[in-house]
Design an enzyme around this catalytic site. Structure first.
Site, short mmCIF file in Angstrom:
data_model
loop_
_atom_site.label_atom_id
_atom_site.label_comp_id
_atom_site.label_asym_id
_atom_site.label_seq_id
_atom_site.Cartn_x
_atom_site.Cartn_y
_atom_site.Cartn_z
N LYS A 1 0.86 -1.18 0.00
CA LYS A 1 0.00 0.00 0.00
C LYS A 1 0.89 1.22 0.00
O LYS A 1 2.01 1.19 0.50
CB LYS A 1 -0.89 0.03 1.24
CG LYS A 1 -2.14 0.87 1.08
CD LYS A 1 -3.22 0.11 0.34
CE LYS A 1 -4.47 0.89 0.15
NZ LYS A 1 -5.55 0.05 -0.40
P1 NAD Z 1 -13.03 7.54 -2.89
O1 NAD Z 1 -12.06 8.59 -2.53
O2 NAD Z 1 -13.42 7.36 -4.31
O3 NAD Z 1 -14.39 7.76 -2.05
C1 NAD Z 1 -14.43 7.88 -0.67
C2 NAD Z 1 -15.85 8.29 -0.28
O4 NAD Z 1 -15.94 8.35 1.15
C3 NAD Z 1 -16.25 9.69 -0.79
O5 NAD Z 1 -17.62 9.69 -1.11
C4 NAD Z 1 -16.02 10.56 0.45
O6 NAD Z 1 -16.82 11.74 0.44
C5 NAD Z 1 -16.46 9.61 1.54
N1 NAD Z 1 -15.93 9.97 2.84
C6 NAD Z 1 -14.71 10.44 3.17
N2 NAD Z 1 -14.63 10.69 4.49
C7 NAD Z 1 -15.82 10.34 5.00
C8 NAD Z 1 -16.38 10.36 6.29
N3 NAD Z 1 -15.66 10.79 7.34
N4 NAD Z 1 -17.64 9.92 6.47
C9 NAD Z 1 -18.36 9.49 5.40
N5 NAD Z 1 -17.90 9.44 4.15
C10 NAD Z 1 -16.66 9.88 3.96
O7 NAD Z 1 -12.44 6.18 -2.27
P2 NAD Z 1 -12.78 4.67 -2.69
O8 NAD Z 1 -11.78 4.24 -3.70
O9 NAD Z 1 -14.23 4.54 -2.97
O10 NAD Z 1 -12.41 3.89 -1.34
C11 NAD Z 1 -13.34 3.74 -0.27
C12 NAD Z 1 -12.91 2.58 0.61
O11 NAD Z 1 -12.84 1.39 -0.17
C13 NAD Z 1 -11.52 2.74 1.24
O12 NAD Z 1 -11.53 2.11 2.51
C14 NAD Z 1 -10.63 1.97 0.29
O13 NAD Z 1 -9.43 1.53 0.88
C15 NAD Z 1 -11.54 0.83 -0.07
N6 NAD Z 1 -11.20 0.13 -1.30
C16 NAD Z 1 -11.16 0.80 -2.50
C17 NAD Z 1 -10.85 0.10 -3.65
C18 NAD Z 1 -10.88 0.73 -5.01
O14 NAD Z 1 -10.74 0.02 -6.00
N7 NAD Z 1 -11.05 2.04 -5.14
C19 NAD Z 1 -10.55 -1.27 -3.58
C20 NAD Z 1 -10.62 -1.92 -2.36
C21 NAD Z 1 -10.94 -1.21 -1.22
#
Ligand code: NAD
Length: 414
Positions: free
Chosen positions: A106
């Site tokens: 990561k």
């Molecule tokens: P992103 O940046 O696209 O979206 C994050 C979302 O969370 C946004 O809508 C943001 O406004 C919201 N957010 C941020 N802080 C917040 C809070 N305090 N309360 C409520 N909402 C809040 O990120 P993502 O890629 O969608 O990732 C989200 C989660 O999924 C993370 O934990 C990430 O590690 C995990 N994840 C992502 C992927 C991927 O392919 N993008 C893969 C596996 C896991």
């Protein structure tokens, strides 16, 4: 008290329970639980107004016994070394449990990117890429998007790496389609979470159209999960982002909400819905709760108010170990992060193989292969959990730890 654990300790806590099942020795545990390599870099960034800001960046490689290191890059004020280390370990167990030939890594920059211009983001990304470049390589370590990074970020990383090593699309996944990205990658994590959710719903005997779903986070994972759940006939009653959330008991019109969010950059104030706070969203009486934003949002402070039947961990590490215990005791079916959000890394693997073959797959093929992998991983974990009388999380870790341990033995690492 478990709640005082940091994120890396919490992942190690789940690892240790799996290691107990296989009677791993202390030295085997030390190798498998610990990180292989951690790099901290300084990232000076010239701001548009002429100031120079300096940020800390990290790349942590947790375990590479099963293949090249693989893991996303996060831009967030909480992306400190301890958090990145925990997320790297989760990647090791995730790639192993869904049986793709990668290790776990990561990266992150401890920064709030929201107020930054595109030019500032590009300069920061290029500097970070150069600083961690000595660790990267298509057969060594392959980044991907995570919180606050996207296909554009990956394009800059690919270009920066290519300036030194020549055109190398397989150095990153989650790229734009125009630069060798895979069809279906953008939606893959959300799609995978819905596929896993569907298996859990089937198992509990619920009908999709009777299932109310609340999703925290409307970014890459949450917004795609909402759209795919909506298209599959589920009733998405609440969603939120960092500015707050919206609620509608009869179900939100998700395609319209997506349009509204593109225009306003938030879900807040979507016509025909009631406002709801992020805290309250987690406590709604729903069949399915999907935290898809940040880590440790369900903890001892609020777990007793969580009222879902199924909890699908779209985000990484949204439930602390102590809250996990409380929910399990209450009979909540938890689909753990290392399975629930593995769709992204599965299609990243497909993207990497397409780049190496220089041959693009059609979207139906990508989605079909994603579905097969998610369903077979879910069923394998379920069967193991039944056989041992343990939770899905314990079973997922047990399968993953056994696989990494076997590869490590065969290579002579342990
Ligand atoms: P992103 O940046 O696209 O979206 C994050 C979302 O969370 C946004 O809508 C943001 O406004 C919201 N957010 C941020 N802080 C917040 C809070 N305090 N309360 C409520 N909402 C809040 O990120 P993502 O890629 O969608 O990732 C989200 C989660 O999924 C993370 O934990 C990430 O590690 C995990 N994840 C992502 C992927 C991927 O392919 N993008 C893969 C596996 C896991």
């Amino acid at each position: 008290m478990l709640e005082t654990m940091g994120p890396f300790e919490a992942v190690t806590h789940f690892f240790n329970r799996a290691a107990d099942l296989d009677n791993l020795s202390d030295s085997e545990r030390a190798v498998l639980a610990g990180t292989y390599r951690e790099l901290r870099v300084q990232i000076p960034v010239w701001r548009d107004d002429g100031r120079l800001d300096v940020f800390a960046g990290f790349r942590v490689q947790h375990n590479g016994a099963r293949g090249p290191y693989k893991g996303g890059i996060r831009y967030h004020p909480t992306a400190i070394l301890e958090e990145v280390r925990a997320l790297a370990a989760l990647m090791t167990w995730k790639t192993a449990v869904v049986d793709i030939p990668f290790g776990g890594a990561k990266g992150g920059i401890e920064v709030d990117p929201k107020p930054m211009s595109m030019g500032e983001l590009e300069r920061m990304t290029r500097t970070y890429t150069s600083q961690i470049g000595l660790l990267l390589g298509p057969n060594r370590d392959i980044p991907a998007p995570d919180v606050n990074t996207n296909a554009q970020t990956m394009a800059w990383i690919m270009d920066q790496y290519g300036r030194k090593y020549g055109h190398t699309p397989e150095i990153v996944t989650g790229k734009p389609i125009a630069l060798g990205g895979s069809y279906g990658r953008d939606a893959a994590t959300g799609r995978g979470a819905v596929i896993a959710m569907h298996e859990a719903v089937r198992e509990t005997g619920l009908a999709p159209d009777r299932c109310r779903i609340a999703i925290q986070g409307f970014g890459n994972v949450g917004s795609w999960a909402a759209q795919i759940a909506y298209e599959s006939g589920y009733r998405v009653v609440a969603v939120s982002d960092s500015q707050g959330g919206v609620y509608q008991e009869d179900g939100i019109d998700i395609p319209k909400l997506v349009g509204y969010q593109i225009e306003t950059s938030t879900v807040n104030g979507f016509p025909g819905t009631e406002p709801i706070s992020n805290e309250h969203l987690l406590e709604l009486p729903v069949e399915v709760l999907m935290p898809a934003a940040l880590g440790h949002v369900i903890n001892t402070a609020n777990v007793h108010r969580v009222r879902c039947r199924i909890l699908v961990e779209g985000a990484n590490y949204p439930v602390t170990p102590q809250a996990d215990q409380v929910l399990s005791d209450q009979g909540v079916l938890i689909v753990p992060d290392i399975l629930a959000n593995a769709g992204g890394v599965i299609v990243s693997y497909f993207e990497w193989t397409q780049n190496i073959q220089q041959f693009r797959w059609e979207e139906d093929l990508v989605n079909g292969r994603l579905t097969n992998r998610m369903v077979s991983a879910y069923r394998r974990i379920r069967a193991f959990a039944e056989a041992k009388g343990i939770s899905l999380r314990e079973a997922a870790y047990a399968i993953a730890v056994r696989s990494v341990s076997e590869a490590s033995h065969l290579r002579g690492y342990i």
